[in-house]
Enzyme design. Structure first.
Site, PDB file in Angstrom:
ATOM      1  N   SER A   1     -15.299 143.435 -61.756  1.00 13.36           N
ATOM      2  CA  SER A   1     -14.425 142.944 -62.833  1.00 13.36           C
ATOM      3  C   SER A   1     -15.169 143.095 -64.155  1.00 13.36           C
ATOM      4  O   SER A   1     -14.278 142.819 -65.277  1.00 13.36           O
ATOM      5  CB  SER A   1     -14.144 141.407 -62.777  1.00 13.36           C
TER       6      SER A   1
ATOM      7  N   ASP B   1     -14.360 132.771 -68.951  1.00 10.90           N
ATOM      8  CA  ASP B   1     -13.922 131.985 -68.114  1.00 10.90           C
ATOM      9  C   ASP B   1     -15.049 131.489 -66.839  1.00 10.90           C
ATOM     10  O   ASP B   1     -16.190 131.747 -67.504  1.00 10.90           O
ATOM     11  CB  ASP B   1     -12.914 132.576 -67.122  1.00 10.90           C
TER      12      ASP B   1
ATOM     13  N   HIS C   1     -16.857 135.489 -66.274  1.00 14.75           N
ATOM     14  CA  HIS C   1     -16.863 136.643 -67.410  1.00 14.75           C
ATOM     15  C   HIS C   1     -17.109 136.275 -68.636  1.00 14.75           C
ATOM     16  O   HIS C   1     -16.621 135.528 -69.461  1.00 14.75           O
ATOM     17  CB  HIS C   1     -15.468 137.374 -67.112  1.00 14.75           C
TER      18      HIS C   1
END
Length: 344
Positions: free
Chosen positions: A42, A319, A322
């Protein structure tokens, strides 16, 4: 560390509803490399999970709040992610499109696309846990990309030039260590932590070999983030989890040493290790130097921040797992210069 809580917070990224917003690309055309191809997780994913039945999806508000037009594109952050910023820094384009975007333009193929998948890893168990695209399947996507590229450019020689002169940016190991080893414990009976790190390095080498055999020659291989300092890891005590950080640092050290010695194994290839751990840890230790005010909390998407913060640029993390766009932009310049110096 309350691993179950951390994992549940990671699973909170999920949304089953399907949503697509196209993203216009700006081409620069002044790069010394032909293209950028991103593989892994991600940190680099620009929307490949949008059409998956996966717990690792973010194609919904407030993700993308600070992106162009406030659009949620499937990027794991408030705006652009690390692969976008590297693509821009290499002089290619300011957004790296997701290969699985059904609206991907053919003219984007020659300057690079993203194959990375949020929640993925080197370990097949990691991808199965999150419902993401395992790195081996990302390589299959790359094979399909080459076929499509040949049709777009019209001749094999030009397609080969794109492939051989591109930079291959790899981010893997984050979810393997954070989720598969520390959170679910799926590999803890089979491996000690040093042995698991050895296996992850071996799988990284396998990934590089697969890409090398298809013509890749320039590799930028990223280490993990300081995983014990992610907001999800420090949610209860607000202190970084030392043992988790030690595990990540151990993997990074082993990976870096291996990358330094790969030249003899892959003739004609160039390699650079991309340190993500220390630059981000530097922001966490001395946030004020770069204009940050909060390093322990996430701006968004946690039980204490259901309503996003007003200014994500003041936070190191968007978050529970990340960094914000500002964090990536802060650490990227030195990394980009290093990539240029080693892979030119």
């Amino acid at each position: 560390m309350n691993c179950l809580m951390f994992f549940k917070m990671l699973l909170a990224f999920s949304f089953i509803s399907l949503f697509y917003v196209g993203n216009a690309q700006q081409s620069y055309g002044n790069s010394t490399v032909s293209a950028l191809f991103a593989f892994g997780d991600s940190i680099l994913d620009t929307g490949n999970n949008n059409l998956l039945l996966s717990v690792s999806k973010v194609n919904f508000y407030p993700y993308g709040r600070d992106f162009i037009g406030g659009r949620a594109t499937g990027r794991f952050g408030n705006g652009r992610v690390f692969s976008d910023i590297i693509a821009e820094g290499l002089g290619l384009k300011n957004l790296l499109p997701a290969y699985r975007d059904p609206y991907l333009w053919n003219n984007d193929l020659t300057t690079g696309v993203c194959f990375a998948s949020g929640g993925s890893g080197l370990d097949p168990i990691t991808a199965r846990t999150t419902g993401s695209i395992w790195v081996s399947d990302q390589v299959t996507d790359f094979q399909n990309y080459i076929t499509r590229l040949n049709g777009v450019v019209g001749n094999q020689e030009q397609a080969n030039a794109v492939i051989s002169n591109a930079v291959y940016l790899i981010s893997a190991g984050n979810n393997d260590i954070a989720i598969t080893y520390f959170t679910t414990g799926a590999r803890r009976l089979q491996y000690t932590l040093p042995a698991y790190n050895d296996q992850l390095v071996s799988w990284t080498r396998d990934l590089i070999k697969s890409l090398y055999d298809m013509g890749a020659r320039k590799f930028a291989v990223m280490g993990t983030l300081p995983l014990g300092c992610l907001p999800g890891a420090r949610a209860l005590t607000r202190a970084c989890e030392l043992f988790v950080n030690q595990g990540a640092a151990m993997f990074n050290q082993q990976l870096s040493a291996d990358i330094d010695n790969l030249g003899a194994t892959f003739p004609g290839a160039k390699f650079v290790y991309v340190d993500m751990y220390n630059p981000l840890l530097g922001l966490i230790i001395n946030p004020q130097a770069s204009g940050f005010i909060d390093v322990a909390d996430a701006c968004c998407c946690t039980p204490t921040h259901l309503i996003p913060c007003l200014d994500a640029s003041r936070y190191v993390f968007w978050d529970v797992a990340h960094p914000t766009q500002k964090s990536y932009e802060t650490i990227a310049p030195q990394i980009i210069e290093n990539i240029k110096a080693k892979l030119a």
